[in-house]
Design an enzyme around this catalytic site. Sequence first.
Site: not given
Length: 571
Positions: A41, A279, A289
């Site tokens: 994104e 992850r 983020k």
Amino acid sequence: MKTPETTPAAEDKPTDFIREIVAADLASGRHAAVRTRFPPEPNGHLHIGHAKSICLNFGIAREFGGRCNLRMDDTNPSKEESSYVRAIIADVKWLIGGWADAQLAMANPESTEPFYTSDYFDPLHDFAVQLIEKGRAYVCDLTPADTEEYRGSPDRPGRESPYRDRPIAENLDFFARMKAGEFPDSSRTLRAKIDMTAPNMWLRDPVLYRIRHVEHHQAGSSWCIYPMYDFAHGLSDYIEGITHSVCTLEFEVHRPLYDWILQALELPRKLPHQYEFARLNLSYTVMSKRKLLQLVRDKLVKGWDDPRLPTISGMRRRGVPADALRRFAYTIGITKYNGVTDVAVLEHAIRQQLNRTAVRRLAVLRPIKLILTNLPDDYYEGLEAINNPEDPEAGQRALPFSRTLYIERDDFSETPPPKFFRLKPGGEVRLKYAYIIKCDDVIKDESGRIQEVRCTVDRESRSGLANANRKVKGTIHWVSAPHAIETEVRLYDRLFTSPDPDDEGDFLRHLNPNSLEIVTARAEPSLALLGAAATCQFERLGYFTLDPDSSPDHLVMNRTITLRDNWAKNG
Ligand code: ATP
Ligand code: MG
């Protein structure tokens, strides 16, 4: 320069459960070719965690002769920016550039442009209309707060919306008017009609579209309704013909919804399948983020590409080679178990790579002057030094030697502790690539600060001469003062002092107040010939890379990494 690899070497062909699935699907003929995607994104810069996902998705495409799409997952225009889109493209290209396989086009085979979910807003809208026509989606007038309240909780079933049984024609009409801009933000949503009592919260009539009167950085002002991630993602995979949609474990609970949407539409082509892996989490590092954005916005670092950040752009600026990041991604492997990787593993991969490739140079970070009193004022000698002991092809260079040198302040001590093998009054030391010297005198100013160290040089002891084997315990680095070039050096340390900066409480309290120190170093003149992106080893000090802030009359270098792990002894 290394030529790009064309086919993966054996060590570059890892195995893991996802690659096993891909291999089996190709062997059984379930898929004729593999197609993966990496779907960031564009709401921030990519980080080392994304690098793991990039190496996995592009790596699979490369190893199995398939293709990987870089796709901007740009469905939330209020948090996204086209500057992030550009940064993401640059980062991905840099990271996988060394792979440059012909069959691995970045994204579109026709161009180097990535794909954009926003390019599918038309077909996605049509899919939404089809769901309504099939009676599988409805327009809901609940406020966001009521929608949340009706959803229930994991241990309490939800309640059905009073708008759930709206007639199909009315839903179609309302959805068209949502799209036409008749309603204010958040006043209505399009929701899937699944099951408000489902144990999996994601199946409780999830929102598919919401109203947002904002411009889109890519799609412009044509839309005021935007699809939600879960709706857009699987269908974008379908549109692109993705076979294996690989994401991190948090999306495991979304998979039933991913499958529901694709199946409810009764689509004609083969459906993509979602697979999840753990992850990357790294000690001493934040990767969220939101937190990275906070560090940038609050100016606690100098920008997204600050060399202290775990962003790909930051690490590139710091001088971390792409090869080292890819090697790291392959070393840690792909599993289904969440854990924390020691940041020392990453640092080891960086050192290993740079040790092989970086040329050696001499530089002094915190200089003190050293005079060789038994040489004439204008003494000059051109010595030779090898560029890289790990790489004979790197050759040699000329190293100027003269009467006045700089040595490292730490390499001289008037009150040396036991086992101090560097320079001390009356002691001898070897100057790297040069002579053995002996310290005779120390000159200080009124405040007691050392001005210069006075030594005599043993002219018979030059490296390579018969007398050179004379035993002295220490060897120190140096530069010739009249020939040295000044360079600003930025010395970085870990940005956080805690191995788990994400623990309870404010992560900023773990910020390392000494994560950046700036010194004015003196380096041997051949440093000026170093190419822009080149990294060199300053002997005994670490690896250093030219920073883009450099100009011809003001060199700036980043310390990429020290030679040894200075944190290991601290536990
Ligand atoms: P957010 O969605 O909160 O903005 P994100 O880190 O999930 O942040 P995306 O841009 O959605 O960011 O991530 C793109 C892809 O990278 C996703 O497929 C995601 O699963 C993967 N990814 C993100 N963080 C990591 C990580 N730490 N390790 C491995 N893969 C990751
Ligand atoms: Mg995400």
